[in-house]
Structure formats: structure tokens, C-alpha cells
Design a protein around this motif. Sequence first.
Motif, PDB file in Angstrom:
ATOM      1  N   GLY A  86       0.830  -1.211   0.000  1.00 52.44           N
ATOM      2  CA  GLY A  86       0.000   0.000   0.000  1.00 52.44           C
ATOM      3  C   GLY A  86       0.859   1.253   0.000  1.00 52.44           C
ATOM      4  O   GLY A  86       0.628   2.195  -0.772  1.00 52.44           O
ATOM      5  N   LEU A  87       1.886   1.251   0.848  1.00 46.36           N
ATOM      6  CA  LEU A  87       2.778   2.412   0.899  1.00 46.36           C
ATOM      7  C   LEU A  87       3.483   2.610  -0.439  1.00 46.36           C
ATOM      8  O   LEU A  87       3.543   3.733  -0.968  1.00 46.36           O
ATOM      9  CB  LEU A  87       3.818   2.215   2.008  1.00 46.36           C
ATOM     10  CG  LEU A  87       4.881   3.320   2.101  1.00 46.36           C
ATOM     11  CD1 LEU A  87       4.265   4.625   2.578  1.00 46.36           C
ATOM     12  CD2 LEU A  87       6.013   2.909   3.019  1.00 46.36           C
ATOM     13  N   ASP A  97       2.475   1.706  -3.330  1.00 48.50           N
ATOM     14  CA  ASP A  97       1.466   2.210  -4.271  1.00 48.50           C
ATOM     15  C   ASP A  97       1.343   3.724  -4.187  1.00 48.50           C
ATOM     16  O   ASP A  97       1.383   4.428  -5.201  1.00 48.50           O
ATOM     17  CB  ASP A  97       0.097   1.588  -3.948  1.00 48.50           C
ATOM     18  CG  ASP A  97      -0.122   0.284  -4.703  1.00 48.50           C
ATOM     19  OD1 ASP A  97       0.685  -0.014  -5.616  1.00 48.50           O
ATOM     20  OD2 ASP A  97      -1.082  -0.436  -4.377  1.00 48.50           O
ATOM     21  N   THR A  98       1.172   4.208  -2.945  1.00 50.67           N
ATOM     22  CA  THR A  98       0.967   5.658  -2.802  1.00 50.67           C
ATOM     23  C   THR A  98       2.193   6.426  -3.260  1.00 50.67           C
ATOM     24  O   THR A  98       2.082   7.574  -3.683  1.00 50.67           O
ATOM     25  CB  THR A  98       0.668   6.053  -1.338  1.00 50.67           C
ATOM     26  OG1 THR A  98       1.811   5.733  -0.542  1.00 50.67           O
ATOM     27  CG2 THR A  98      -0.544   5.317  -0.801  1.00 50.67           C
ATOM     28  N   LEU A  99       3.356   5.792  -3.211  1.00 52.44           N
ATOM     29  CA  LEU A  99       4.591   6.476  -3.647  1.00 52.44           C
ATOM     30  C   LEU A  99       4.899   6.197  -5.115  1.00 52.44           C
ATOM     31  O   LEU A  99       5.917   6.654  -5.626  1.00 52.44           O
ATOM     32  CB  LEU A  99       5.776   6.015  -2.784  1.00 52.44           C
ATOM     33  CG  LEU A  99       5.668   6.280  -1.278  1.00 52.44           C
ATOM     34  CD1 LEU A  99       6.851   5.680  -0.537  1.00 52.44           C
ATOM     35  CD2 LEU A  99       5.570   7.779  -0.994  1.00 52.44           C
ATOM     36  N   ARG A 155       5.526   0.667  -6.636  1.00 42.33           N
ATOM     37  CA  ARG A 155       5.165  -0.745  -6.518  1.00 42.33           C
ATOM     38  C   ARG A 155       6.038  -1.623  -7.418  1.00 42.33           C
ATOM     39  O   ARG A 155       6.444  -2.715  -7.041  1.00 42.33           O
ATOM     40  CB  ARG A 155       3.676  -0.910  -6.884  1.00 42.33           C
ATOM     41  CG  ARG A 155       3.134  -2.310  -6.693  1.00 42.33           C
ATOM     42  CD  ARG A 155       2.991  -2.665  -5.219  1.00 42.33           C
ATOM     43  NE  ARG A 155       2.497  -4.010  -5.032  1.00 42.33           N
ATOM     44  CZ  ARG A 155       1.222  -4.365  -5.120  1.00 42.33           C
ATOM     45  NH1 ARG A 155       0.292  -3.452  -5.357  1.00 42.33           N
ATOM     46  NH2 ARG A 155       0.859  -5.617  -4.935  1.00 42.33           N
ATOM     47  N   LYS A 178       9.639   9.372   3.418  1.00 37.99           N
ATOM     48  CA  LYS A 178       8.499   8.585   3.899  1.00 37.99           C
ATOM     49  C   LYS A 178       8.900   7.134   4.160  1.00 37.99           C
ATOM     50  O   LYS A 178       8.496   6.518   5.149  1.00 37.99           O
ATOM     51  CB  LYS A 178       7.361   8.624   2.871  1.00 37.99           C
ATOM     52  CG  LYS A 178       6.441   9.806   3.033  1.00 37.99           C
ATOM     53  CD  LYS A 178       5.092   9.548   2.346  1.00 37.99           C
ATOM     54  CE  LYS A 178       4.101  10.651   2.687  1.00 37.99           C
ATOM     55  NZ  LYS A 178       2.785  10.418   2.077  1.00 37.99           N
ATOM     56  N   LEU A 201       0.159   6.045   4.915  1.00 36.25           N
ATOM     57  CA  LEU A 201      -0.355   5.189   3.840  1.00 36.25           C
ATOM     58  C   LEU A 201      -1.160   5.970   2.809  1.00 36.25           C
ATOM     59  O   LEU A 201      -1.604   5.399   1.797  1.00 36.25           O
ATOM     60  CB  LEU A 201      -1.197   4.054   4.420  1.00 36.25           C
ATOM     61  CG  LEU A 201      -0.362   2.991   5.135  1.00 36.25           C
ATOM     62  CD1 LEU A 201      -1.253   2.021   5.887  1.00 36.25           C
ATOM     63  CD2 LEU A 201       0.504   2.240   4.129  1.00 36.25           C
ATOM     64  N   GLY A 202      -1.374   7.286   3.079  1.00 36.02           N
ATOM     65  CA  GLY A 202      -1.997   8.157   2.083  1.00 36.02           C
ATOM     66  C   GLY A 202      -3.308   7.618   1.552  1.00 36.02           C
ATOM     67  O   GLY A 202      -3.615   7.736   0.360  1.00 36.02           O
ATOM     68  N   GLY A 203      -4.112   6.995   2.405  1.00 33.78           N
ATOM     69  CA  GLY A 203      -5.433   6.537   1.996  1.00 33.78           C
ATOM     70  C   GLY A 203      -5.437   5.284   1.141  1.00 33.78           C
ATOM     71  O   GLY A 203      -6.478   4.907   0.605  1.00 33.78           O
ATOM     72  N   SER A 204      -4.305   4.596   0.993  1.00 35.11           N
ATOM     73  CA  SER A 204      -4.282   3.346   0.206  1.00 35.11           C
ATOM     74  C   SER A 204      -5.221   2.328   0.830  1.00 35.11           C
ATOM     75  O   SER A 204      -5.059   1.921   1.989  1.00 35.11           O
ATOM     76  CB  SER A 204      -2.857   2.775   0.174  1.00 35.11           C
ATOM     77  OG  SER A 204      -2.919   1.377  -0.029  1.00 35.11           O
ATOM     78  N   GLU A 205      -6.223   1.909   0.061  1.00 34.12           N
ATOM     79  CA  GLU A 205      -7.218   0.983   0.576  1.00 34.12           C
ATOM     80  C   GLU A 205      -6.547  -0.329   0.997  1.00 34.12           C
ATOM     81  O   GLU A 205      -6.819  -0.883   2.054  1.00 34.12           O
ATOM     82  CB  GLU A 205      -8.243   0.705  -0.519  1.00 34.12           C
ATOM     83  CG  GLU A 205      -9.651   0.472   0.014  1.00 34.12           C
ATOM     84  CD  GLU A 205     -10.656   0.471  -1.132  1.00 34.12           C
ATOM     85  OE1 GLU A 205     -11.230  -0.603  -1.388  1.00 34.12           O
ATOM     86  OE2 GLU A 205     -10.843   1.531  -1.780  1.00 34.12           O
TER      87      GLU A 205
END
Lengths: 425, 425
Positions: B151-152, B154-156, B159, B197, B219-223
Motif C-alpha cells: 500500500g505504501l 502504491d501511494t509512492l 510498486r 516517507k 499510507l496516504g489513503g491506500s485501501e
Amino acid sequence: MTAHAKEVFRSYGIGPIDTPALEYAEILLGKGGDETDKQTFRFTDQGGRDVAMRFDLTVPFARFAAQHVGALGTPFKRYHIAPVWRGERPQKGRYREFVQCDFDTIGATGVAADAETVCVIHDLVSRISRQVEPSCGEFTIRLNHRGVLNGLLDTLGLRERATDVLRTLDKLPKVGADAVRAELIALPEAGEEAAAKLLEFAVLSGDAAETFAAARPLLGGSEMGLAALDRLATVVQLAVDGGCEPSRLVADLSIARGLDYYTGVIFETFLTDDPKLGSVCSGGRYDDLAGLYTKQSLPGVGASLGVDRLLAHLEEKAGDAGARPNDPRAVFVPLLSEERLPEVFALANDLRTAGFLVTVAPETRGLGKHLKWVTGRGFGVAAIIGDDEAAASTVTFKDLAEREQWTVARAKAAERLSEWRSEKT
Amino acid sequence: MTAHAKEVFRSYGIGPIDTPALEYAEILLGKGGDETDKQTFRFTDQGGRDVAMRFDLTVPFARFAAQHVGALGTPFKRYHIAPVWRGERPQKGRYREFVQCDFDTIGATGVAADAETVCVIHDLVSRISRQVEPSCGEFTIRLNHRGVLNGLLDTLGLRERATDVLRTLDKLPKVGADAVRAELIALPEAGEEAAAKLLEFAVLSGDAAETFAAARPLLGGSEMGLAALDRLATVVQLAVDGGCEPSRLVADLSIARGLDYYTGVIFETFLTDDPKLGSVCSGGRYDDLAGLYTKQSLPGVGASLGVDRLLAHLEEKAGDAGARPNDPRAVFVPLLSEERLPEVFALANDLRTAGFLVTVAPETRGLGKHLKWVTGRGFGVAAIIGDDEAAASTVTFKDLAEREQWTVARAKAAERLSEWRSEKT
């Protein structure tokens, strides 16, 4: 099965050893005969070493004992439960990998170690057969002493012919007394009288005291034979003192296993309801374990439990009996919804702490499906927490054999189930 | 050690399986990477078959599960304790034969199986470390979830760079934050903000609730990341409900073992007084155990106990502590003369029946020599029957830790020694 065996060994203060599956080929080969050498898995490893997989536990133990006897000191007792490998064609009851279970007392020459070996055999076989048949499947430990046989052969002037005589007597159950008599008479040194005595001797078997009394006159005053008979009588008496059921100890002056290897008492063990299985635990006393590896003489006494034979027998029996019996210690906790997980985990922990074996269902299902799955798997009781139980802080127990159920306060659950269990056992 | 592990598995209703040491080479090879293939012992057997010795338990278990899943049904739980072989150069703590101990729940995707795995790890390590240190050597189970990391990333937007990023972060303890920051910034898709981060994230470790709270904003809102964090929090809470000591459960968002294999929760376990030993019990959740052998998807969660690491640690500890501690269940019965054997055997049987572990000396010696031999071997008490005791029908017990002794009536011996034992434990 090996868990039960280990507990028996432990109760006698016999500790485990282990040796590597792979040894240098030169350690293993040439020790078990040509047939064994042919069956041994052998290869060259990544470091160019000629290695082989052990084909029994006796040879690696002899190597181990020779190497470590200085540190271990004598006498010492040990057991060894481990797989061995033989490259023979697999067939019913014969596998290319199978487990052997040996135990020995090394460096002790007295009667105590002989008698204790009988006690261990007795406890092993009764403990293991009780697994499937709660009343304990019956069995007999048949005992002999090589000195009794040798004494008789001495008095008959046949000591040099021991191998031929014993091989001939071994055929008795198959070919009958007349054929054996004829074969014995045909041996150069034997005659009609010797053949008659040998046959009389070979059928001596049964109650120990009676058998020893009947054997005594046949030994013709042989000092070796009479001393062996006395030793055997002491072994039987001490084994009874040590808790063996007397009716299970049978003198059998015809058994003669390991012609060269064994030198004192010898044992074989037969299950009463399956004698054709052969001996399930055999052994005896030997003069030297590790002559090939050390100059120090290592006399000992021990036996080998026939794990695969016993497993085959128990599986057949268990198959007869159908599903696994309900074990009051085995608790199944059905998971009815993920919301109930905290209560389910806390209950499982309480019951485990009280000594129960607790299986929490790994996935959510309806109660009916859970209880269907559980059938025949050996659980004694289900401990159910549904929404009603959670709201009321209770647990519902269901006796899976009797199909009765009852509900108790959550705080008393482990205590109440322990009470139920003591009533059951 | 494996006896303790088996009891823990049993208390969770996890049954054993075993697989053969030898498999067809094509089953084993190509599954563990080139290095493993090179180390695998492989040969042609007597029947011309290309066979190999297992190098781990995962590959044989995958083959076994694929073959038997129809009969077993899912979900199922099992453990497997067995030797494996690797032809590498032996060195300290690395042997060519060593024991692995794996356990898994297959076919369950819910949080219950994740949390139960943590409980089993907790009970295994506390049970085993208590062997040597009665107060229980302390340890921490460090938990993470691959979804949090993914998830982290992804937000950055990193991935695709997961492998590089995680390898770089792994160097943190060795090269320090500045070097890692520089290396992260040098990655094509990363920048200063991403590096900052990642570094902030990689040091998140400690109390589970606090760590999860600190991770949430990163996690910047990563589901995916938030769902993984929630799952991890539930696993920790349920493990505590199930009896785990809360202070032993530590969230550690930097652990990232098995980059490709693990897909959910991941675990590592460290001994507090020997963190350099590395993880002594590791595992996690995976999507598919046996994709190479069956089309049926077999998701699962499990872990592997580092038996050799723990043994090395315990031996070191036991070495520190000197001799084995006195076990009040372990009774030594000296043999003072062969005439006393009947009484000695009968007493040993009584004590064994009362649950004691009874070692009868296999040979006659003087009492002084017997008691010298017994020192440091872990016995709690000696049960002595000399001529005086035999004449008076008594037994003398000697507490081998306190060096006190007392004499009791033979008929009450087992009862009295049981009372002494309950005072001791």
C-alpha cells in the motif's frame, strides 16, 4: 506409536541418541552381508565423498558407541528411533524407507540389564497395543538363552554342528517331527538318541518354571546349560517383580535367533491374535557391539521394536473398529461467525491451559456443517459459543459420543469440562 | 525439543504428517533455485530411478498436499518435523543434515488461522525456552503484513520497484539512514519525499497500537494498506485473547521476508538475549502452496521453527548454567548388590506407575560410586534399598539437590515420594 515408545523409554531413564542418515560408505558396507550391501543406497556427494544411507541402526550405533564411549562411560542405556533405507522392491509391509526402533544397555553384564530389557519390551508392547484395544491386546514374550542350547549340544557332542541342528529344528512347524528326526539322524555326528532328545527339547515351551524343570534332566549335567537355565529363571522372576504380567512371559527353548550375534538371553514377542505377523519385538544379549570399530569390548543387551509390523497390525485393527474413538481430552470449537473470534480464542486458551487438546475451526461455517465434519475424527466434545452464548457469557458443551448438551457459565467453563472429563475417564 | 513442539501442536489439534526422505528428482529439482539444486543429494537407485533427498519440507509438503487434498478436504492443519539434507560445506550451526519443523493451516483464508499461527509460535518458543530457563527466556514475535508495504509503495508510485526498495531498506541497520536515503533517491522513480516517507516507515516498530496509529497517515489513503493494517491489528488482538503475552507481540513494519512467496501477514521471532541468532520462528500467509502440482488453489498460513538455532542457543545456555537441573520426577535407584534386585525392580515399578522416570543402575557398585556418577545428570532423588532397608521393609530417599535423606516404609514409598515431588514443583 513412537511417541508412546519414547514415553516408555523415558520412564526407564533411557535417553535418545541420533546418528546421521548418511555415513561414509566404508563404515556401512561389508557389515550386513552381500544382500544388504546390494540394497544400500550409495552415491558420491558434492565433495567427492563415497557416502551411503544407513540400512539399519545397529551399524551406525556401533560406530557411534565406539567413537563416544570415552565420553559416555559405561554402562549406558540409549534408544534410537529413526528411518533406514533399503533399495529393495517395495511390497506389502516392506518399504524402501522404514522406521527402526532399537534400545540397548551397553557395558552391563549382570542379570539386571537382561531383566530390565524384558520389562521395557513388556511396557512397550502393552502400551502400544492398548492404543487401539483399550483392554490391551494380549501378547507373549518368549525367552531363551543361547547357553541352554549350547549346553544341550555339548552333552550330545553336536556343538560343532550347532548351525545345522538349529536350522533343522527351525523347520519343525513346517515339515513336522518325523521329517526333522530323519534329517537330524542323517547328520554325521548325530544319532537316534540325540535326535530324540533334540526333538523333546525343541517342543519345551510354556510356563517358565515347568519348562525349566523339564529341561534340567535333558541337559545331562552341562554346567553351561544349567547356569544358563538359572540365569533365565532369574530374568523371568525379576521381570515379574518389575511389573510384567507373569502369563505373558513364556519360556521357549526352541527360539535361536541370531546364531552368531547373540550369546546370552534371547527374546521374541508375539501378538496372541496375530501370531503370523511374526515377532514384534526381538533381541538379546551379545558379547561385543563394536568390535569392528574399537578394541574396547562393549557387551550389551537390547531389543528392536517392529514399528512397521505393529503399525500394520494396529491399522488393521483400527480399520475393523471403524472411526477413531472419542477422546474426552479432544475438544472441537466450531467458529460460527468472525465476530465470535475473541470469545472463541479466549475459551480455547482456557481449555488448553486446563490440559485439553483444542482444535479451533479455521473457517466460519454453520453449526450443522461443523458437527458433520467432526464426526469420526476422535473429538470427545464440542465447545460452542454462538450469539446467544456470547450475550449470556456462557458456553454450550456437546458430548459428541452421547449427543447430550449442556450450557455453563463462561467463567466456569474449564472447571466444568474438567469435571466432565474425569467422569469420562 | 521436538517432543515439546509436538505437545504444543497436539494441544492445538494440529496432527503430524510425514513424507519420504527420497523423492523422484524431478519433484524436488527446480523448486528452490539453482543454489539449492546444486546442494541437493541426487543419485540413481538400484531400479534405475533418478532420485534425490529432500532439501526442505515445503516442496515435499506441496507435493503431498496436492496429492492428498481430495482425501483430506480443506481446511486442514498439519505439522511436519523431519531431517532434510544439503550438500553444503558444514560450518558452525550449518550441517549437511538438519531438522526442520514446519506447521501450516491450508485452505483457510480468514483471520482466525493467522491469529492461531501467532498463538502456536508464542507457545512453541515460550515452552522451549522455559526448558532451560525456568522463568522463560524472553522473546518478541515481530509482525507485519505485505499489504501494508505494498500500500505504501502504491501511494509512492514505487510498486514496480518493490524489490529494489525493500533490499535497500534491509541495509538500514548496517549502513545507516544517510546511505540508505541516498540510495533510495537514486532509484529512477523515487525522490526525496518518497525516500523520507520510506525511512520514516521503516523505523516504525514497537507497541502494536502505537505503530499502527503512526503508520496510518503514511499510507496516504491506500485501501490495500489500510485494510492490511486493520487485519494486522485484529491478528494481534486475537492472539492476546488467545493467551499470548501482549508485550511479546511487536509490530515491525520493516520486515519483508519472502518477497514473492508471502502475500499477507508475516512473522519473525527473536530471542531478547540473543537477537544475533536471527529469527527462531518465521512464516506468514501465502496465496498458493502447490501451484506446481495441482490446479486447485491452496492458500495457507504457517511458520517454521528454527530447531537447530534454538538447540544451539539452549546448549549454550545450558553450558552457562553448568550441569542439568535436578528434575524431581527423575529417580535414580542404585544397585548395591544382586541380592537386592527383587526389591529394586518392584520399587522401580511402583514409582514408574506413580509417574516417576526411574533409572535403575545396570550394574552393582558401592553407594559412593553410584552417587558420584549421578551428579549433574539431572536426577532429583535417589531411592536406596540396601541390606538394612530390605530387612526393615523400608526405602531411603536422598534429595540430590538438598543432600537431605529420609527413610519411609516400603509400602508407602510411592505415595511419600509423590508428596515430596508436589512440594518441589
